[in-house]
Design an enzyme around this catalytic site. Structure first.
Site, PDB file in Angstrom:
ATOM      1  N   GLY A 189     -19.979   6.678   9.010  1.00 20.12           N
ATOM      2  CA  GLY A 189     -20.009   4.768   8.457  1.00 20.12           C
ATOM      3  C   GLY A 189     -19.605   5.750   6.849  1.00 20.12           C
ATOM      4  O   GLY A 189     -19.105   5.047   5.887  1.00 20.12           O
ATOM      5  N   ASP A 190     -20.999   6.563   6.232  1.00 17.29           N
ATOM      6  CA  ASP A 190     -20.987   6.457   5.612  1.00 17.29           C
ATOM      7  C   ASP A 190     -21.176   8.145   5.064  1.00 17.29           C
ATOM      8  O   ASP A 190     -21.693   9.118   4.145  1.00 17.29           O
ATOM      9  CB  ASP A 190     -22.025   6.324   3.956  1.00 17.29           C
ATOM     10  CG  ASP A 190     -23.269   6.117   4.856  1.00 17.29           C
ATOM     11  OD1 ASP A 190     -23.754   7.023   6.176  1.00 17.29           O
ATOM     12  OD2 ASP A 190     -24.877   6.131   4.300  1.00 17.29           O
ATOM     13  N   GLU A 191     -20.093   8.600   5.627  1.00 26.94           N
ATOM     14  CA  GLU A 191     -20.410  10.437   5.855  1.00 26.94           C
ATOM     15  C   GLU A 191     -19.006  10.833   5.118  1.00 26.94           C
ATOM     16  O   GLU A 191     -18.278  10.357   6.114  1.00 26.94           O
ATOM     17  CB  GLU A 191     -21.072  10.806   6.595  1.00 26.94           C
ATOM     18  CG  GLU A 191     -22.086  10.987   7.713  1.00 26.94           C
ATOM     19  CD  GLU A 191     -22.589  11.155   8.618  1.00 26.94           C
ATOM     20  OE1 GLU A 191     -22.376  12.395   8.381  1.00 26.94           O
ATOM     21  OE2 GLU A 191     -23.359  10.454   9.069  1.00 26.94           O
ATOM     22  N   LEU A 203     -23.931   9.676   1.565  1.00 31.90           N
ATOM     23  CA  LEU A 203     -24.537   8.992   0.418  1.00 31.90           C
ATOM     24  C   LEU A 203     -26.311   7.866   0.910  1.00 31.90           C
ATOM     25  O   LEU A 203     -25.674   7.923   2.062  1.00 31.90           O
ATOM     26  CB  LEU A 203     -23.522   7.175   0.260  1.00 31.90           C
ATOM     27  CG  LEU A 203     -21.811   7.695   0.384  1.00 31.90           C
ATOM     28  CD1 LEU A 203     -21.025   6.583   0.787  1.00 31.90           C
ATOM     29  CD2 LEU A 203     -22.036   8.810  -0.716  1.00 31.90           C
TER      30      LEU A 203
END
Length: 338
Positions: free
Chosen positions: A242-244, A201
């Site tokens: 985390g944002d993957e 992201l």
């Protein structure tokens, strides 16, 4: 009718000590019956023929009271003629004078069914009859088996839930890194074409820093919804960081199709995500690796190449997708860059 003086036992004592007895006269008519056997047949039995109540199974040669008296003291096996098919065992004794026969009955192996069928209680059996103790033991065994079965089911369910939890991302409900690694190894072992799409992201850290972690969590849940919406049931969506996120596309390696999916995902994620009256804005950079681009597929190599393609997208300005190809073929930009 009373039992002759040759039987020095009061009838009430006989009823108490042998509540399932019958006294038969010379014509096989019942002259006295214990309270439990009358309960089984649903009423008084005095005057009724024993042959109308029972079918003699062994010995089969008995057809009259003369045959019974000729047996002397013996054991007989009976079946009730009440339509239930209930079997009984009888101990037969010819009384003094030979004109009367005392028959003491028992349900034998059919006692459990009989107790339920005829609604019998402990008080319906002789005080020294071990049937009651046996029934208590059977009830205790049944209760213990039910408890054991329930415990086994609960442990199985808890184990299954623990396994699911161990493979699930608690925030988004997607598969986690462990589940992805296991499924990737299985996919490679099975063979067949597949592709990996690694998604990171853009600007997610800014959302966390400016609007708080609650807003970040809301964004991650919305991303999970979008990714599931853009994939099939046979595909796998996992949150691996985390944002993957990673999508494993089963039996899909067509570049145009992958480009179309990546473009839709980027467009969906660029839409403002409302949270607490404000709009959270992100985008996505994507790297893609296909199994058909390798002579031998390796999980470590393929994930590393998808990751490298992802950072190519980042370096090209984000909000785009890059297809990794072998060193002899330059990686291809599939989506637009900002």
């Amino acid at each position: 009718m009373t039992i002759p003086r040759t039987i020095p036992i009061a009838l009430h004592t006989l009823d108490q000590m042998m509540p399932m007895h019958l006294v038969l006269d010379a014509a096989a008519r019942i002259s006295h019956a214990g309270p439990t056997i009358e309960k089984v047949f649903g009423g008084p039995l005095v005057g009724r023929s024993a042959f109308s109540l029972f079918e003699l199974r062994r010995p089969r040669v008995v057809r009259s009271m003369d045959d019974v008296r000729a047996m002397g003291d013996a054991k007989v096996y009976l079946r009730l003629k009440d339509g239930s098919g209930t079997t009984m065992v009888g101990a037969v004794s010819v009384l003094s004078g030979g004109n009367q026969v005392l028959m003491n009955l028992s349900f034998g192996y059919s006692v459990v069914d009989a107790v339920a069928r005829y609604k019998l209680a402990g008080s319906d059996f002789a005080p020294t009859d071990l049937t009651v103790e046996m029934l208590y033991l059977m009830e205790a065994k049944t209760a213990a088996m039910e408890a054991t079965t329930q415990l086994a089911h609960r442990l199985h369910d808890e184990k299954a839930e623990a396994q699911v939890e161990a493979m699930t991302d608690g925030l988004t409900g997607l598969h986690n890194r462990r589940a992805f690694d296991i499924q990737l190894d299985r996919q490679i072992a099975r063979g067949g074409e597949f592709s990996l799409m690694h998604i990171d992201l853009d600007f997610f850290k800014a959302v966390n820093d400016t609007q708080g972690h609650a807003a970040g969590d809301a964004v991650l849940r919305e991303v999970a919804r979008v990714l599931q919406e853009e994939t099939r049931d046979t595909d796998m969506v996992a949150r691996v960081g985390g944002d993957e996120f990673v999508i494993m596309f089963n039996r899909l390696s067509d570049a145009d199709m992958l480009n179309s999916i990546a473009t839709r995902i980027i467009a969906q994620l660029e839409r403002p995500i409302p949270f607490d009256g404000k709009a959270c804005r992100i985008s996505a950079s994507i790297g893609i690796a296909r199994s058909v681009d390798y002579d031998t597929v390796s999980a470590a190599q393929m994930t590393a190449d998808a990751d490298e393609a992802l950072y190519m997208s980042k370096n090209k300005g984000r909000a785009c997708a890059t297809l990794f190809q072998t060193p002899s073929q330059p990686s291809t930009a599939l989506g637009r860059g900002d």
